[in-house]
Design a protein around this motif. Structure first.
Motif, PDB file in Angstrom:
ATOM      1  N   THR A   1     -59.261  47.631 -36.978  1.00 58.49           N
ATOM      2  CA  THR A   1     -59.491  48.750 -36.061  1.00 58.49           C
ATOM      3  C   THR A   1     -59.293  48.323 -34.608  1.00 58.49           C
ATOM      4  O   THR A   1     -59.890  48.894 -33.695  1.00 58.49           O
ATOM      5  CB  THR A   1     -60.921  49.284 -36.250  1.00 58.49           C
ATOM      6  OG1 THR A   1     -61.855  48.201 -36.068  1.00 58.49           O
ATOM      7  CG2 THR A   1     -61.100  49.859 -37.649  1.00 58.49           C
TER       8      THR A   1
ATOM      9  N   ALA B   1     -56.974  48.742 -32.583  1.00 59.39           N
ATOM     10  CA  ALA B   1     -56.312  49.689 -31.686  1.00 59.39           C
ATOM     11  C   ALA B   1     -57.275  50.725 -31.121  1.00 59.39           C
ATOM     12  O   ALA B   1     -56.948  51.422 -30.155  1.00 59.39           O
ATOM     13  CB  ALA B   1     -55.174  50.392 -32.417  1.00 59.39           C
ATOM     14  N   LEU B   2     -58.464  50.855 -31.702  1.00 62.80           N
ATOM     15  CA  LEU B   2     -59.419  51.851 -31.251  1.00 62.80           C
ATOM     16  C   LEU B   2     -60.222  51.328 -30.061  1.00 62.80           C
ATOM     17  O   LEU B   2     -60.317  50.117 -29.835  1.00 62.80           O
ATOM     18  CB  LEU B   2     -60.365  52.215 -32.395  1.00 62.80           C
ATOM     19  CG  LEU B   2     -59.711  52.728 -33.695  1.00 62.80           C
ATOM     20  CD1 LEU B   2     -60.762  52.972 -34.757  1.00 62.80           C
ATOM     21  CD2 LEU B   2     -58.913  53.999 -33.422  1.00 62.80           C
ATOM     22  N   ASP B   3     -60.842  52.258 -29.316  1.00 64.28           N
ATOM     23  CA  ASP B   3     -61.711  51.821 -28.223  1.00 64.28           C
ATOM     24  C   ASP B   3     -62.993  51.256 -28.816  1.00 64.28           C
ATOM     25  O   ASP B   3     -63.336  51.543 -29.974  1.00 64.28           O
ATOM     26  CB  ASP B   3     -62.018  52.987 -27.279  1.00 64.28           C
ATOM     27  CG  ASP B   3     -62.814  54.091 -27.964  1.00 64.28           C
ATOM     28  OD1 ASP B   3     -64.032  53.901 -28.177  1.00 64.28           O
ATOM     29  OD2 ASP B   3     -62.208  55.129 -28.302  1.00 64.28           O
ATOM     30  N   PRO B   4     -63.752  50.426 -28.080  1.00 66.41           N
ATOM     31  CA  PRO B   4     -64.906  49.710 -28.639  1.00 66.41           C
ATOM     32  C   PRO B   4     -65.931  50.612 -29.319  1.00 66.41           C
ATOM     33  O   PRO B   4     -66.409  50.299 -30.416  1.00 66.41           O
ATOM     34  CB  PRO B   4     -65.497  48.994 -27.422  1.00 66.41           C
ATOM     35  CG  PRO B   4     -64.328  48.804 -26.503  1.00 66.41           C
ATOM     36  CD  PRO B   4     -63.479  50.019 -26.703  1.00 66.41           C
ATOM     37  N   GLU B   5     -66.280  51.751 -28.699  1.00 64.52           N
ATOM     38  CA  GLU B   5     -67.306  52.624 -29.280  1.00 64.52           C
ATOM     39  C   GLU B   5     -66.831  53.232 -30.594  1.00 64.52           C
ATOM     40  O   GLU B   5     -67.564  53.278 -31.581  1.00 64.52           O
ATOM     41  CB  GLU B   5     -67.680  53.728 -28.283  1.00 64.52           C
ATOM     42  CG  GLU B   5     -68.465  53.239 -27.091  1.00 64.52           C
ATOM     43  CD  GLU B   5     -69.787  52.590 -27.499  1.00 64.52           C
ATOM     44  OE1 GLU B   5     -70.404  53.061 -28.475  1.00 64.52           O
ATOM     45  OE2 GLU B   5     -70.196  51.605 -26.848  1.00 64.52           O
ATOM     46  N   GLU B   6     -65.602  53.715 -30.613  1.00 64.63           N
ATOM     47  CA  GLU B   6     -65.067  54.317 -31.838  1.00 64.63           C
ATOM     48  C   GLU B   6     -64.914  53.280 -32.939  1.00 64.63           C
ATOM     49  O   GLU B   6     -65.152  53.558 -34.114  1.00 64.63           O
ATOM     50  CB  GLU B   6     -63.718  54.985 -31.534  1.00 64.63           C
ATOM     51  CG  GLU B   6     -63.161  55.782 -32.714  1.00 64.63           C
ATOM     52  CD  GLU B   6     -61.863  56.481 -32.364  1.00 64.63           C
ATOM     53  OE1 GLU B   6     -61.258  57.086 -33.273  1.00 64.63           O
ATOM     54  OE2 GLU B   6     -61.443  56.419 -31.187  1.00 64.63           O
ATOM     55  N   ARG B   7     -64.529  52.037 -32.538  1.00 66.34           N
ATOM     56  CA  ARG B   7     -64.383  50.969 -33.524  1.00 66.34           C
ATOM     57  C   ARG B   7     -65.727  50.620 -34.155  1.00 66.34           C
ATOM     58  O   ARG B   7     -65.826  50.460 -35.366  1.00 66.34           O
ATOM     59  CB  ARG B   7     -63.766  49.739 -32.868  1.00 66.34           C
ATOM     60  CG  ARG B   7     -63.541  48.599 -33.870  1.00 66.34           C
ATOM     61  CD  ARG B   7     -62.679  47.498 -33.292  1.00 66.34           C
ATOM     62  NE  ARG B   7     -63.315  46.838 -32.169  1.00 66.34           N
ATOM     63  CZ  ARG B   7     -62.880  46.863 -30.926  1.00 66.34           C
ATOM     64  NH1 ARG B   7     -61.789  47.564 -30.617  1.00 66.34           N
ATOM     65  NH2 ARG B   7     -63.509  46.228 -29.955  1.00 66.34           N
ATOM     66  N   ARG B   8     -66.778  50.530 -33.339  1.00 65.90           N
ATOM     67  CA  ARG B   8     -68.096  50.220 -33.873  1.00 65.90           C
ATOM     68  C   ARG B   8     -68.588  51.320 -34.803  1.00 65.90           C
ATOM     69  O   ARG B   8     -69.176  51.052 -35.854  1.00 65.90           O
ATOM     70  CB  ARG B   8     -69.088  50.004 -32.728  1.00 65.90           C
ATOM     71  CG  ARG B   8     -68.996  48.637 -32.097  1.00 65.90           C
ATOM     72  CD  ARG B   8     -70.230  48.325 -31.278  1.00 65.90           C
ATOM     73  NE  ARG B   8     -70.327  49.176 -30.096  1.00 65.90           N
ATOM     74  CZ  ARG B   8     -69.798  48.854 -28.916  1.00 65.90           C
ATOM     75  NH1 ARG B   8     -69.151  47.710 -28.766  1.00 65.90           N
ATOM     76  NH2 ARG B   8     -69.916  49.662 -27.886  1.00 65.90           N
TER      77      ARG B   8
END
Length: 527
Positions: free
Chosen positions: A115, A117-124
């Motif tokens: 994951t 490619a996702l931003d940190p919040e969305e990845r978490r």
């Protein structure tokens, strides 16, 4: 919270006891299939430490990963309760493997790299959703299995651990109902005498659950910061790594691994020689405990007297080089092995009678039917395995398809070619169906007999070679016997005052302390 797969109701969930006999039918059938594969590939599979598995609650099994898909297969077939694996989601896209993973209830896990490619919040958030599917099962009383290294390898020691097991543990702690036993972390040692060799041995050793320090034995707060959670997961990962280091007897390089094993075998041979006894057969558990004792003594003494340890290591390396040049084992320095025991002679006579008097011989059919697929499988393992850890996986999975397919083709050929075969071999059954069944039986039984014949022949050839080597190099073997004795005394002196794992029983064999009826009795050799 997600229910435990295959649980028999609320009582099962409360106790955390998931009976494999009451689990999903696909899981049970897959387990039967895997047990057949493991039992065929390994001559002996030893299981140790089942008493360390808690009777209540769930947990996470953590193990190192030295042998590809064989590692989860051994855990699945040796653990007395249903095991739910977490695997990276990319494996579910692999044909056949993905279907097998789904059949046994494996939960797909997204890794950080999946994951990126996702931003940190969305990845978490996405990683947490993926993790919750597995953590919910553990919180409900099931057992999951993870390989924290994240990749299978051929190294002699533990590789860098990922934090996935720690993250799963704390998420399961957060989801565990109030009053229910918290999940445990159960280290497992997987040991192979020759991990890529067909009909070798394996040991699965379940160690006591990890005892966490007070700072790590906590339920995460809902408002905990990401930084605090990350730091605690790293600390728990370090604790898991330390436990696995001891469980797998990890070493830094293959040279040290070989020298520690040589130290173990020379001490055992010298102990038998001083007692004027043959060393006798040795279980893989005894080998592992013996290695653990030598490794513990080496590691502890290296801290206090590194120069002396380095000098002793050099002497063991020279002895190791010399005895390997002779092609001998440590105990073969003392006694001439029999060219063939009475049992071996009887077996060989039976084979001769079968080959020359009872035509068509089972042994001959075993080679004719199974020879080609065996050669193809060996070639596939040699060419298709990028690393040694993949060889056993290819052999097991390929053999499970190739040999039955060969027997089926021979049966089809016997069925449709019955008339021609019956004219050449009147002893064949009179009907096509019976001929086909007989061909399958000859393939299975003949293959088993051929394997046993190969094993006995190899032992006889080695006995002859050892006799010839000792006859030609009698002066060298005498010198090595003397060096082995001196090395034994030096190694025993190195271990003085160090608490070693396991113990010696009354016959000088290394056993777990719980199995030792003479523990506490002074014995002349301590390793």
């Amino acid at each position: 919270m997600a229910p435990v797969p295959g649980s028999g109701g609320q009582n099962d969930q409360q106790l955390g006891q998931v009976d494999p006999k009451r689990g999903p039918r696909a899981y049970r059938l897959t387990l039967v299939f895997l047990k057949a594969l493991v039992g065929t590939f390994f001559r002996h599979t030893e299981i140790d430490g089942l008493e360390n598995i808690p009777a209540r609650g769930g947990g996470i099994i953590v193990a190192w990963h030295p042998n590809g898909l064989v590692d989860p297969g051994l855990i699945l077939t040796s653990f007395p309760r249903q095991v739910i694996f977490g695997a990276r989601h990319g494996l579910f896209k692999v044909p056949l493997l993905g279907a097998l993973l789904r059949l046994i209830g494996t939960v797909p896990i997204l890794r950080a790299t999946d994951t990126a490619a996702l931003d940190p919040e969305e990845r978490r958030a996405q990683n947490l959703r993926s993790l919750d599917a597995l953590a919910g099962q553990v919180a409900a009383g099931a057992f999951s299995a993870l390989f924290p290294e994240g990749v299978s390898h051929d190294a002699p020691g533990l590789q860098h651990l990922k934090t996935g097991a720690a993250r799963l543990y704390y998420r399961a702690r957060a989801l565990t109902p109030e009053g229910a036993p918290p999940p445990v972390i159960l280290p497992v040692g997987l040991h192979y005498d020759r991990k890529a060799a067909f009909r070798s041995s394996a040991l699965v050793s379940f160690h006591p659950p990890l005892k966490l320090p007070e700072a790590l034995d906590v339920v995460p707060a809902q408002n905990e910061t990401h930084e605090a959670s990350r730091e605690r997961c790293h600390q728990l990962t370090d604790a898991i790594g330390e436990a696995l280091e001891g469980a797998v007897q990890s070493v830094d390089d293959w040279e040290l691994f070989l020298l520690l094993h040589r130290s173990r075998t020379l001490i055992r041979a010298e102990r038998a020689a001083r007692a004027r006894q043959a060393p006798g057969p040795q279980t893989l558990q005894e080998k592992t405990l013996g290695f653990a004792r030598v490794r513990t003594a080496y590691t502890e003494r290296l801290k206090s007297d590194p120069e002396k340890v380095a000098a002793l290591r050099k002497r063991v390396a020279e002895y190791h080089h010399d005895i390997r040049a002779l092609g001998l084992k440590d105990h073969e320095l003392d006694l001439d092995p029999p060219l063939a025991s009475r049992w071996m002679v009887g077996f060989l006579v039976m084979q001769v009678l079968a080959v020359f008097l009872l035509m068509p011989p089972i042994l001959l059919f075993g080679y004719l039917i199974n020879g080609l697929p065996a050669l193809l499988l060996a070639a596939a393992a040699r060419l298709g395995a990028r690393l040694k850890k993949d060889v056993a996986t290819i052999k097991i999975l390929g053999g499970a398809i190739l040999f039955p397919a060969t027997w089926a083709l021979c049966a089809v050929a016997a069925y449709f070619g019955h008339e021609i075969l019956h004219e050449s071999f009147p002893s064949l059954p009179p009907t096509p169906g019976r001929s086909a069944a007989m061909m399958v039986a000859l393939g299975v039984i003949g293959g088993a007999v051929a394997l046993r014949y190969q094993h006995v022949s190899a032992r006889t050839i080695r006995a002859v070679r050892v006799r010839l080597s000792k006859h030609r190099r009698w002066f060298t073997t005498a010198r090595l016997r003397k060096e082995r004795s001196e090395l034994t005394d030096a190694l025993l002196a190195m271990a003085q005052g160090i608490e070693l794992p396991g113990a010696l029983d009354g016959r000088g064999r290394i056993v777990a302390e719980r199995d030792n009826p003479t523990f506490g009795i002074e014995l002349p050799w301590e390793i």
